[in-house]
Scaffold this motif. Structure first.
Motif, PDB file in Angstrom:
ATOM      1  N   LEU A  51      -3.074   3.844   2.618  1.00 19.24           N
ATOM      2  CA  LEU A  51      -4.265   4.690   2.751  1.00 19.24           C
ATOM      3  C   LEU A  51      -4.946   4.456   4.089  1.00 19.24           C
ATOM      4  N   HIS A  52      -4.912   3.219   4.575  1.00 16.76           N
ATOM      5  CA  HIS A  52      -5.666   2.909   5.802  1.00 16.76           C
ATOM      6  C   HIS A  52      -4.938   3.351   7.081  1.00 16.76           C
ATOM      7  N   LYS A  53      -3.856   4.092   6.933  1.00 13.46           N
ATOM      8  CA  LYS A  53      -3.285   4.757   8.107  1.00 13.46           C
ATOM      9  C   LYS A  53      -3.669   6.240   8.011  1.00 13.46           C
ATOM     10  N   PHE A  54      -2.710   7.091   7.583  1.00 15.82           N
ATOM     11  CA  PHE A  54      -3.024   8.522   7.608  1.00 15.82           C
ATOM     12  C   PHE A  54      -3.697   9.048   6.329  1.00 15.82           C
ATOM     13  N   GLY A  55      -4.182   8.086   5.474  1.00 17.87           N
ATOM     14  CA  GLY A  55      -5.130   8.491   4.437  1.00 17.87           C
ATOM     15  C   GLY A  55      -6.538   8.469   5.037  1.00 17.87           C
ATOM     16  N   TYR A  56      -6.638   7.903   6.252  1.00 22.28           N
ATOM     17  CA  TYR A  56      -7.887   7.824   7.025  1.00 22.28           C
ATOM     18  C   TYR A  56      -8.973   7.033   6.314  1.00 22.28           C
ATOM     19  N   THR A  57      -8.584   6.094   5.445  1.00 21.11           N
ATOM     20  CA  THR A  57      -9.593   5.317   4.725  1.00 21.11           C
ATOM     21  C   THR A  57      -9.758   3.946   5.385  1.00 21.11           C
ATOM     22  N   ALA A  58     -10.866   3.286   5.037  1.00 23.12           N
ATOM     23  CA  ALA A  58     -11.182   1.995   5.661  1.00 23.12           C
ATOM     24  C   ALA A  58     -10.110   0.966   5.335  1.00 23.12           C
ATOM     25  N   LYS A  59      -9.934   0.015   6.201  1.00 22.53           N
ATOM     26  CA  LYS A  59      -9.068  -1.124   5.925  1.00 22.53           C
ATOM     27  C   LYS A  59      -9.844  -2.060   5.001  1.00 22.53           C
ATOM     28  N   PRO A  60      -9.263  -2.747   4.032  1.00 21.05           N
ATOM     29  CA  PRO A  60      -7.849  -2.725   3.717  1.00 21.05           C
ATOM     30  C   PRO A  60      -7.569  -1.819   2.519  1.00 21.05           C
ATOM     31  N   ALA A  61      -6.578  -0.967   2.629  1.00 23.48           N
ATOM     32  CA  ALA A  61      -6.220  -0.109   1.496  1.00 23.48           C
ATOM     33  C   ALA A  61      -4.798   0.427   1.624  1.00 23.48           C
ATOM     34  N   SER A  62      -3.982   0.056   0.652  1.00 25.08           N
ATOM     35  CA  SER A  62      -2.629   0.596   0.567  1.00 25.08           C
ATOM     36  C   SER A  62      -2.289   0.756  -0.916  1.00 25.08           C
ATOM     37  N   THR A  63      -1.142   1.367  -1.179  1.00 30.82           N
ATOM     38  CA  THR A  63      -0.731   1.576  -2.561  1.00 30.82           C
ATOM     39  C   THR A  63       0.773   1.327  -2.700  1.00 30.82           C
ATOM     40  N   VAL A  64       1.173   0.931  -3.923  1.00 31.44           N
ATOM     41  CA  VAL A  64       2.597   0.750  -4.220  1.00 31.44           C
ATOM     42  C   VAL A  64       2.863   1.337  -5.616  1.00 31.44           C
ATOM     43  N   PHE A  65       3.993   2.042  -5.757  1.00 32.65           N
ATOM     44  CA  PHE A  65       4.282   2.769  -6.996  1.00 32.65           C
ATOM     45  C   PHE A  65       5.713   2.527  -7.462  1.00 32.65           C
ATOM     46  N   TYR A  66       5.898   2.662  -8.795  1.00 31.26           N
ATOM     47  CA  TYR A  66       7.218   2.515  -9.417  1.00 31.26           C
ATOM     48  C   TYR A  66       7.457   3.685 -10.332  1.00 31.26           C
ATOM     49  N   ARG A  67       8.696   4.169 -10.349  1.00 39.07           N
ATOM     50  CA  ARG A  67       9.034   5.276 -11.240  1.00 39.07           C
ATOM     51  C   ARG A  67       8.813   4.877 -12.704  1.00 39.07           C
ATOM     52  N   ASP A  68       9.093   3.586 -13.023  1.00 41.74           N
ATOM     53  CA  ASP A  68       8.954   3.114 -14.406  1.00 41.74           C
ATOM     54  C   ASP A  68       7.900   2.009 -14.489  1.00 41.74           C
ATOM     55  N   ALA A  69       6.988   2.167 -15.433  1.00 36.61           N
ATOM     56  CA  ALA A  69       5.941   1.168 -15.625  1.00 36.61           C
ATOM     57  C   ALA A  69       6.552  -0.206 -15.909  1.00 36.61           C
ATOM     58  N   ASP A  70       7.701  -0.217 -16.527  1.00 36.57           N
ATOM     59  CA  ASP A  70       8.399  -1.471 -16.839  1.00 36.57           C
ATOM     60  C   ASP A  70       8.689  -2.276 -15.562  1.00 36.57           C
ATOM     61  N   LYS A  71       9.071  -1.579 -14.519  1.00 34.73           N
ATOM     62  CA  LYS A  71       9.358  -2.275 -13.254  1.00 34.73           C
ATOM     63  C   LYS A  71       8.059  -2.762 -12.608  1.00 34.73           C
ATOM     64  N   HIS A  72       7.011  -1.970 -12.740  1.00 39.21           N
ATOM     65  CA  HIS A  72       5.689  -2.366 -12.233  1.00 39.21           C
ATOM     66  C   HIS A  72       5.244  -3.692 -12.857  1.00 39.21           C
ATOM     67  N   GLN A  73       5.575  -3.890 -14.128  1.00 37.62           N
ATOM     68  CA  GLN A  73       5.169  -5.122 -14.822  1.00 37.62           C
ATOM     69  C   GLN A  73       5.697  -6.373 -14.119  1.00 37.62           C
ATOM     70  N   HIS A  74       6.851  -6.241 -13.482  1.00 37.74           N
ATOM     71  CA  HIS A  74       7.442  -7.403 -12.804  1.00 37.74           C
ATOM     72  C   HIS A  74       6.701  -7.766 -11.526  1.00 37.74           C
ATOM     73  N   GLN A  75       5.734  -6.962 -11.156  1.00 34.62           N
ATOM     74  CA  GLN A  75       4.929  -7.246  -9.977  1.00 34.62           C
ATOM     75  C   GLN A  75       3.842  -8.284 -10.309  1.00 34.62           C
ATOM     76  N   TYR A  76       3.493  -8.407 -11.585  1.00 33.93           N
ATOM     77  CA  TYR A  76       2.354  -9.239 -11.979  1.00 33.93           C
ATOM     78  C   TYR A  76       2.661 -10.734 -11.933  1.00 33.93           C
ATOM     79  N   PHE A  77       1.615 -11.491 -11.703  1.00 33.30           N
ATOM     80  CA  PHE A  77       1.681 -12.943 -11.849  1.00 33.30           C
ATOM     81  C   PHE A  77       0.693 -13.308 -12.957  1.00 33.30           C
ATOM     82  N   ASP A  78       1.199 -13.936 -13.988  1.00 38.22           N
ATOM     83  CA  ASP A  78       0.418 -14.213 -15.192  1.00 38.22           C
ATOM     84  C   ASP A  78       0.502 -15.714 -15.435  1.00 38.22           C
ATOM     85  N   PHE A  79      -0.631 -16.405 -15.342  1.00 44.30           N
ATOM     86  CA  PHE A  79      -0.594 -17.870 -15.427  1.00 44.30           C
ATOM     87  C   PHE A  79      -1.802 -18.382 -16.192  1.00 44.30           C
ATOM     88  N   ASP A  80      -1.574 -19.397 -17.015  1.00 45.97           N
ATOM     89  CA  ASP A  80      -2.610 -19.851 -17.933  1.00 45.97           C
ATOM     90  C   ASP A  80      -2.857 -21.362 -17.867  1.00 45.97           C
TER      91      ASP A  80
END
Ligand SMILES: *Cc1c(COP(=O)(O)O)cnc(C)c1O
Length: 417
Positions: A244-273
């Motif tokens: 977003l902070h390039k040609f979305g013309y929004t303030a830094k810091p802002a970017s986005t990342v997407f996955y076709r399947d929510a299942d794959k997105h889940q592997h992005q998380y870090f979950d610690f207790d």
């Protein structure tokens, strides 16, 4: 070297402001369009709204968006929804906001690595296959996660070469990558072909790095420009990064990342207790993160709307055309490849490019330099409208100055940051 000490007595804002203004005299004048990357501009109202929204959420912390700052979470969800629609994502898709392209890329690689561990146990030494032109954030992430990068030569038109990439794929390949567009020459890789390649290889994970083009190319297409398919409309695309902070013309810091399947997105998380303060679930590399970047992105996207983005895309693409024509009209210079958006990589086959760049530096330009091929580089936005005539005039003069001179090769290092 004299190490400075923290001042004993405090100072008030007027004095601090004056001190900063004094220090800023050392900076290259980006406001006048003399910086060819790092900063982006659509129009004054966008800059104003960016600042107002950022300051409205100056104190909030996006780390607490889920528990304390529900409005921040809501704005993030809105932004992600807008983007998922823009990128032709199916209902199953999911994504996250991040602090920048480097983080988005890191997270896509982390999600891919962890998904691969869970689903492809035979992959013990994962590698990523990409074109030589792929952004170095992939190398950085690979370095941190001990993943092998395999980069293949670009085709003659500077796009990724699917054949060369296919030859580099083996049973340890976890991901292939295409750029939309690549930073060096600004060309969109043949994403549809890479999608077919991925599907042929057992639905290999294909990431599209649309950090530059994500919030530009869709609107360029709506404005009537010829933009090849590069997003989830291509069946083989698994994940995407878009800043977003390039040609979305929004303030830094802002970017986005997407996955076709929510299942794959889940592997992005870090979950610690396992520590005294209880469970923490984060989806990003950062902990504390400025909510201002979220609020500014939300406000600017609402301010511009589709119409505003299309209008801006048209202006910037027209400007890029004028720069390309102006550069090509200077005898001895040519534009490398056929850039799809507003990146222009150009240079000379006969005149020392480093010396031309040095002559531009002497004329107070921060000049983008490239080494393969040797040349100069611009990533244009509306900041560069006001400076176009001066840039082209100075460039013509710089070329004349160097032409015919048996100049020693420039010793200035070619650097990105
Ligand atoms: C800028 C850029 C990145 C990295 O983004 P940052 O926000 O600077 O971390 C990744 N890919 C491409 C093609 C880029 O131009």
């Amino acid at each position: 070297m004299t190490r400075k000490t923290l001042p004993e007595k405090g100072r008030e804002w007027p004095e601090l402001e004056a001190m900063m203004a004094d220090m800023a005299k050392a900076d290259v004048n980006w406001r006048a369009g003399r910086v060819p990357l790092y900063v982006f501009h659509a129009k004054d109202s966008v800059a104003d709204i960016n600042k107002r929204a950022f300051m409205t959420y100056f104190t909030e912390n996006a780390l607490g968006a889920g528990r304390a700052f529900h409005s921040v979470k809501r704005m993030e969800d809105d932004i992600l929804d807008f983007a998922l629609n823009l990128f032709h994502a199916p209902e199953t898709a999911a994504g996250s906001m991040t602090t920048g392209g480097s983080e988005s890329i890191f997270l896509a690689m982390k999600a891919c690595r962890d998904w691969t561990r869970a689903n492809r146990p035979g992959v013990t030494k994962p590698n990523v296959v990409a074109s030589y032109s792929v952004h170095l954030a992939f190398e950085k992430a690979a370095h941190v996660m001990d993943i092998e990068m395999r980069r293949t030569p670009q085709a003659d038109d500077f796009r990724a070469d699917p054949k060369a990439m296919e030859a580099a794929i083996d049973d340890q390949t976890m991901m292939i990558v295409g750029s939309a567009p690549s930073f060096p020459q600004g060309v969109i890789d043949p994403i549809a072909e890479l999608g077919e390649l991925a599907q042929r290889h057992n639905n290999l994970w294909l990431h599209v790095d649309a950090c530059v083009g994500g919030y530009f190319a869709p609107f360029a297409r709506m404005a009537g420009y010829d933009i090849p398919d590069f997003d989830f409309a291509v069946p083989g695309v698994t994940s995407m990064s878009a800043d977003l902070h390039k040609f979305g013309y929004t303030a830094k810091p802002a970017s986005t990342v997407f996955y076709r399947d929510a299942d794959k997105h889940q592997h992005q998380y870090f979950d610690f207790d396992n520590w005294p303060s209880g469970r923490m679930v984060t989806y990003g590399v950062t902990g504390t993160r400025p909510a201002g970047g979220v609020a500014a992105a939300w406000a600017v996207m609402h301010h511009l709307g589709v119409e505003g983005y299309v209008e801006t895309a048209r202006q910037v693409l027209e400007l890029a055309r004028e720069y390309r024509e102006g550069i090509s009209a200077i005898q001895g210079l040519r534009v490398y490849g056929k850039p799809h958006l507003s990146i222009v990589n150009y240079g000379s086959d006969t005149i020392d490019n480093g010396a031309i760049a040095d002559a531009m530096t002497a004329r107070d330009w921060l000049i983008g330099r490239t080494k393969e091929p040797m040349g100069m580089h611009l990533m244009l936005s509306n900041l560069h409208e006001q400076s176009k005539e001066a840039y082209l005039t100075d460039l013509a003069a710089a070329v004349e100055e160097v032409r015919g001179r048996n100049a020693p090769a420039s010793s200035t290092e070619v650097a990105y940051a």
